[in-house]
Design an enzyme around this catalytic site. Structure first.
Site, mmCIF file in Angstrom:
data_model
loop_
_atom_site.group_PDB
_atom_site.id
_atom_site.type_symbol
_atom_site.label_atom_id
_atom_site.label_comp_id
_atom_site.label_asym_id
_atom_site.label_seq_id
_atom_site.Cartn_x
_atom_site.Cartn_y
_atom_site.Cartn_z
ATOM 1 N N LEU A 65 1.012 5.277 0.226
ATOM 2 C CA LEU A 65 0.222 6.424 0.675
ATOM 3 C C LEU A 65 1.051 7.703 0.589
ATOM 4 O O LEU A 65 2.221 7.712 0.966
ATOM 5 C CB LEU A 65 -0.222 6.245 2.133
ATOM 6 C CG LEU A 65 -1.177 5.108 2.433
ATOM 7 C CD1 LEU A 65 -1.373 4.967 3.939
ATOM 8 C CD2 LEU A 65 -2.512 5.351 1.744
ATOM 9 N N ALA A 77 2.972 -4.516 3.148
ATOM 10 C CA ALA A 77 3.859 -3.403 3.465
ATOM 11 C C ALA A 77 3.077 -2.129 3.212
ATOM 12 O O ALA A 77 2.187 -2.093 2.354
ATOM 13 C CB ALA A 77 5.104 -3.441 2.585
ATOM 14 N N CYS A 78 3.390 -1.097 3.952
ATOM 15 C CA CYS A 78 2.788 0.219 3.739
ATOM 16 C C CYS A 78 3.933 1.212 3.628
ATOM 17 O O CYS A 78 4.801 1.269 4.504
ATOM 18 C CB CYS A 78 1.862 0.579 4.893
ATOM 19 S SG CYS A 78 0.977 2.123 4.626
ATOM 20 N N VAL A 79 3.929 1.957 2.539
ATOM 21 C CA VAL A 79 5.037 2.847 2.235
ATOM 22 C C VAL A 79 4.508 4.263 2.006
ATOM 23 O O VAL A 79 3.559 4.455 1.244
ATOM 24 C CB VAL A 79 5.772 2.370 0.958
ATOM 25 C CG1 VAL A 79 6.930 3.280 0.624
ATOM 26 C CG2 VAL A 79 6.222 0.926 1.097
ATOM 27 N N VAL A 112 0.867 -1.172 0.000
ATOM 28 C CA VAL A 112 0.000 0.000 0.000
ATOM 29 C C VAL A 112 0.905 1.224 0.000
ATOM 30 O O VAL A 112 1.771 1.354 0.868
ATOM 31 C CB VAL A 112 -0.916 0.020 1.237
ATOM 32 C CG1 VAL A 112 -1.771 1.280 1.262
ATOM 33 C CG2 VAL A 112 -1.786 -1.236 1.292
#
Length: 132
Positions: free
Chosen positions: A84, A110-112, A82
């Site tokens: 953002l 993962a969120c980046v 994801v």
């Protein structure tokens, strides 16, 4: 033994790529989906007008269309990323993400945070799914 050929996945139910790539590529039972942003596949226009919840719903709708075109579903997604622009959007995006991926075994993720996304999107999501 030779490797299975790569197969592009293309559907008009998701936006056409905005660059030199495919919506997804299938290889050896796995599907590698390019990141989706909140474009309306029929018009190519952005959806949501900066509302991250509306954008996230469109992103997931687009991603699901690509999965379906390859013969798989969100329940077979094993990994997502994801992206953002603003980490303050995390809770809103996470709630909608959970509606799509909350049943059964949720995918690894993962969120980046990124400086910018294509076409001014606030959110982009890519994934890897098992097609088998």
């Amino acid at each position: 033994m030779s490797a299975a050929p790569l197969q592009a996945v293309i559907t008009d139910q998701a936006p056409a790529p905005v660059g030199p790539y495919n919506q997804a590529v299938q290889a050896n039972g796995w599907l590698y989906c390019s990141g989706q942003i909140p474009l309306d596949p029929a018009t190519g226009e952005m959806v949501g007008g900066g509302d991250v919840e509306a954008e996230t719903r469109q992103v997931l709708k687009n991603l699901e269309a690509v999965l379906q075109a390859a013969g798989t579903t969100p329940s077979r997604v094993v990994r997502t990323t994801v992206y953002l622009v603003d980490l303050n959007d995390f809770q809103a995006v996470n709630a909608i993400y959970g509606e799509c991926f909350g049943e059964g075994v949720s995918p690894a993720r993962a969120c980046v945070q990124v400086a910018a996304l294509p076409k001014g999107s606030r959110v982009e999501i890519d994934c890897i799914a098992y097609v088998g």
